[in-house]
Design a protein around this motif. Structure first.
Motif, mmCIF file in Angstrom:
data_model
loop_
_atom_site.group_PDB
_atom_site.id
_atom_site.type_symbol
_atom_site.label_atom_id
_atom_site.label_comp_id
_atom_site.label_asym_id
_atom_site.label_seq_id
_atom_site.Cartn_x
_atom_site.Cartn_y
_atom_site.Cartn_z
ATOM 1 N N MET A 252 0.886 -1.202 0.067
ATOM 2 C CA MET A 252 -0.025 -0.007 0.000
ATOM 3 C C MET A 252 0.880 1.314 0.038
ATOM 4 N N GLU A 253 1.962 1.265 0.788
ATOM 5 C CA GLU A 253 2.817 2.369 0.653
ATOM 6 C C GLU A 253 3.526 2.574 -0.807
ATOM 7 N N ILE A 254 3.979 1.746 -1.321
ATOM 8 C CA ILE A 254 4.510 1.628 -2.567
ATOM 9 C C ILE A 254 3.512 2.166 -3.495
ATOM 10 N N LEU A 255 2.424 1.538 -3.643
ATOM 11 C CA LEU A 255 1.441 2.259 -4.281
ATOM 12 C C LEU A 255 1.032 3.795 -4.293
ATOM 13 N N ALA A 256 1.108 4.111 -3.023
ATOM 14 C CA ALA A 256 0.810 5.596 -2.625
ATOM 15 C C ALA A 256 1.910 6.299 -3.349
ATOM 16 N N MET A 303 -4.812 21.415 -4.206
ATOM 17 C CA MET A 303 -5.392 20.800 -3.271
ATOM 18 C C MET A 303 -5.569 19.302 -3.986
ATOM 19 N N GLN A 304 -4.736 18.434 -3.012
ATOM 20 C CA GLN A 304 -4.939 16.743 -3.428
ATOM 21 C C GLN A 304 -5.373 16.062 -2.402
ATOM 22 N N ASP A 305 -6.633 16.179 -1.929
ATOM 23 C CA ASP A 305 -7.144 15.839 -0.670
ATOM 24 C C ASP A 305 -7.022 14.237 -0.711
ATOM 25 N N GLU A 306 -7.493 13.526 -1.898
ATOM 26 C CA GLU A 306 -7.681 11.857 -2.030
ATOM 27 C C GLU A 306 -6.182 11.481 -1.555
ATOM 28 N N ILE A 307 -5.022 11.900 -2.524
ATOM 29 C CA ILE A 307 -3.707 11.188 -2.187
ATOM 30 C C ILE A 307 -3.424 11.548 -0.791
ATOM 31 N N SER A 308 -3.694 12.731 -0.018
ATOM 32 C CA SER A 308 -3.173 12.976 1.041
ATOM 33 C C SER A 308 -3.871 12.149 2.180
ATOM 34 N N LYS A 309 -5.130 11.893 2.047
ATOM 35 C CA LYS A 309 -5.796 11.173 2.890
ATOM 36 C C LYS A 309 -5.469 9.538 2.971
ATOM 37 N N PHE A 310 -5.101 9.431 1.609
ATOM 38 C CA PHE A 310 -4.842 7.999 1.440
ATOM 39 C C PHE A 310 -3.311 7.601 2.235
ATOM 40 N N LEU A 311 -2.271 8.549 2.124
ATOM 41 C CA LEU A 311 -1.141 8.482 2.734
ATOM 42 C C LEU A 311 -1.203 8.569 3.839
ATOM 43 N N THR A 312 -2.210 9.315 4.719
ATOM 44 C CA THR A 312 -2.580 9.283 5.992
ATOM 45 C C THR A 312 -2.910 7.884 6.561
ATOM 46 N N LYS A 316 -0.573 4.885 9.026
ATOM 47 C CA LYS A 316 -1.359 4.227 10.470
ATOM 48 C C LYS A 316 -1.464 2.681 10.342
ATOM 49 N N LEU A 317 -1.186 2.423 9.120
ATOM 50 C CA LEU A 317 -1.483 0.686 9.164
ATOM 51 C C LEU A 317 -0.413 -0.082 9.860
ATOM 52 N N GLY A 318 -0.912 -1.078 10.635
ATOM 53 C CA GLY A 318 0.106 -1.943 11.358
ATOM 54 C C GLY A 318 0.801 -2.987 10.426
#
Length: 486
Positions: A252-256, A303-312, A316-318
């Motif tokens: 998920m991090e690589i995709l982001a 404004m890039q809300d979607e990618i910012s929220k996705f990265l956030t 927080k993923l374990g």
């Protein structure tokens, strides 16, 4: 090693050859390979090459001549190599056609961006054994499209690509595997009915694919400096930089990171990719402060809300936690809805023929942008400010010769001769001699031809006539499987 005679040193040992995958010698067009199910395949042209081996067009029709529209390819590597062996095991366990078809039906998808396994086998040539695998043919890779359009995709395209990659990654994760090397060069367009499918993308290259729960339980978090920085340096996860085994969180991090680059064009740590520790520390710092990461990527305040929220959410993923794929999808769907997009399956990729930037109006140049080299230093086209070439642009323009036209007197400056303004000769970016007029306070809108030298003591003026130049048409984009070195 026997000792040398008295007073002489023993001969030095030959250094060992470096270990690693080796490329096989090319195979002859028309060579027939037989898979383990006794089905025969005829090789066509070589269409790809990687660190593991070679890729050829392939046909199951032995009686007809090979064409460039074949819909299968064969990957071939020496038996002593390992990457294709690992990839083959993944395909046999996860990519069987019936498994993928059942998943598509249960999830109500149009398609799944994971290649289907077809067959594999062994082949012997000149007493050397080779391993091969047959798989579907694909079109060009996303990296070539990304570079061809100026290294920036629209938000609509990025969100649609994110949805398709989420589909593929969820399927892999549910079957116990992680990809660990997601990037544009490993995402290929579909190929069907003898042509590319611009609204289909497939995640390929499973040489680094790994089971994250080999015995039914997730691998524990364990840092190993010997395995640090595995993967593609600009996109690999912060876990991989620490030598931790790949996980769903890592995918998920690589995709982001990929989506972030597709949106902004360049990641903040790309200025020094040779320093792996610098890249690792930059990612770790930014993943702890997502707003600072988006500010570094979007300096104009877009404004890039979607990618910012996705990265956030990803930050927080374990390590052993299962990603909430539906939550990510809802985020991307919301972004597409705001943009007025009704069909999430339309990628709207800027493939061959689309203009690179505003201000370029010549139709003859739009078709050649994907294949022409960088502009020379004196190319002056309509829409380019101040008569200077734009760095990295791919417009097709004529080459100018430094040789004056026949009948044009050679301007010299001897003792007592006044200085005359004449065209300057210098070397362009591609090495050819080119001419350009001396600086003028006005913008140059057309390509001027060299002019005759004026009378002694006068100032020359450029001719108002345009040169007629025959322009070559852009070659058609040949859809073929692309590979990239790891």
């Amino acid at each position: 090693m026997p000792r040398g005679k008295a007073g002489t040193a023993a001969p030095a040992r030959k250094p060992r050859a470096p270990k690693g995958p080796k490329l096989p010698a090319p195979f002859t067009r028309g060579t027939v390979l037989q898979d383990l199910r006794k089905k025969q395949w005829k090789l066509g042209d070589e269409v790809g090459k990687g660190g593991f081996g070679l890729i050829y067009l392939a046909s199951e029709d032995l009686g007809s001549p090979m064409t460039s529209t074949a819909e299968h390819v064969i990957k071939i590597e020496p038996h002593s190599n390992g990457p294709l062996f690992c990839e083959l095991h993944f395909y046999q366990r996860v990519s069987r056609p019936e498994m993928i078809d059942n998943w598509v039906k249960s999830k109500k998808l149009k398609y799944l961006g994971v290649p289907k396994y077809i067959a594999h086998g062994m082949h012997q040539r000149d007493k050397e054994n080779y391993r091969f695998m047959i798989m579907p043919r694909f079109g060009t890779d996303l990296q070539k499209i990304f570079e061809g359009c100026g290294k920036q995709f629209s938000k609509e395209t990025v969100l649609a690509l994110g949805l398709r990659m989420l589909d593929a990654l969820e399927y892999l994760h549910e079957n116990g595997y992680v990809h660990a090397d997601i990037k544009a060069s490993n995402i290929l367009l579909g190929f069907s009915s003898k042509q590319q499918q611009p609204d289909q993308v497939y995640l390929v290259d499973y040489g680094l694919a790994l089971k994250y729960s080999p015995d039914g339980s997730h691998k524990p978090y364990k840092e190993d400096p010997r395995k640090a920085h595995d993967g593609t340096i600009e996109f690999t996860s912060t876990d991989a930089h620490k030598g931790v085994a790949p996980s769903r969180r890592g995918d998920m991090e690589i995709l982001a990171f990929c989506m972030l680059q597709w949106l902004c064009g360049k990641l903040p740590w790309e200025d020094n990719l040779l320093d792996k520790d610098y890249v690792a520390n930059s990612k770790i710092k930014y993943m702890k402060d997502i707003p600072s990461l988006t500010r570094a990527c979007f300096r104009k305040g877009e404004m890039q809300d979607e990618i910012s929220k996705f990265l956030t959410l990803v930050s927080k993923l374990g390590y052993e936690e299962k990603p909430d794929y539906n939550k990510y999808r809802a985020l991307f769907h919301e972004g597409l809805k705001k943009l007025g997009v009704k069909d999430e399956w339309k990628l709207n990729l800027p493939i061959a023929g689309a203009p690179l930037k505003k201000g370029i109006k010549r139709k003859s140049e739009l078709g050649a942008e994907a294949s022409s080299p960088k502009k020379t230093a004196v190319e002056k086209v309509r829409g380019t400010p101040k008569g200077h070439a734009t760095a990295g642009s791919r417009q097709s323009t004529p080459k100018l010769s430094a040789k004056p036209r026949q009948g044009t007197p050679k301007t010299t400056r001897g003792r007592g001769t006044p200085k005359v303004s004449s065209p300057r000769v210098h070397t362009g970016i591609n090495g050819e001699a080119v001419t350009s007029p001396r600086k003028s306070p006005t913008k140059v809108q057309t390509v001027k031809s060299p002019v005759k030298s004026p009378a002694k003591g006068s100032i020359s003026k450029p001719s108002s006539t345009r040169r007629k130049v025959k322009r070559s048409k852009a070659p058609k984009v040949d859809a073929c499987v692309q590979t990239s070195p790891r």
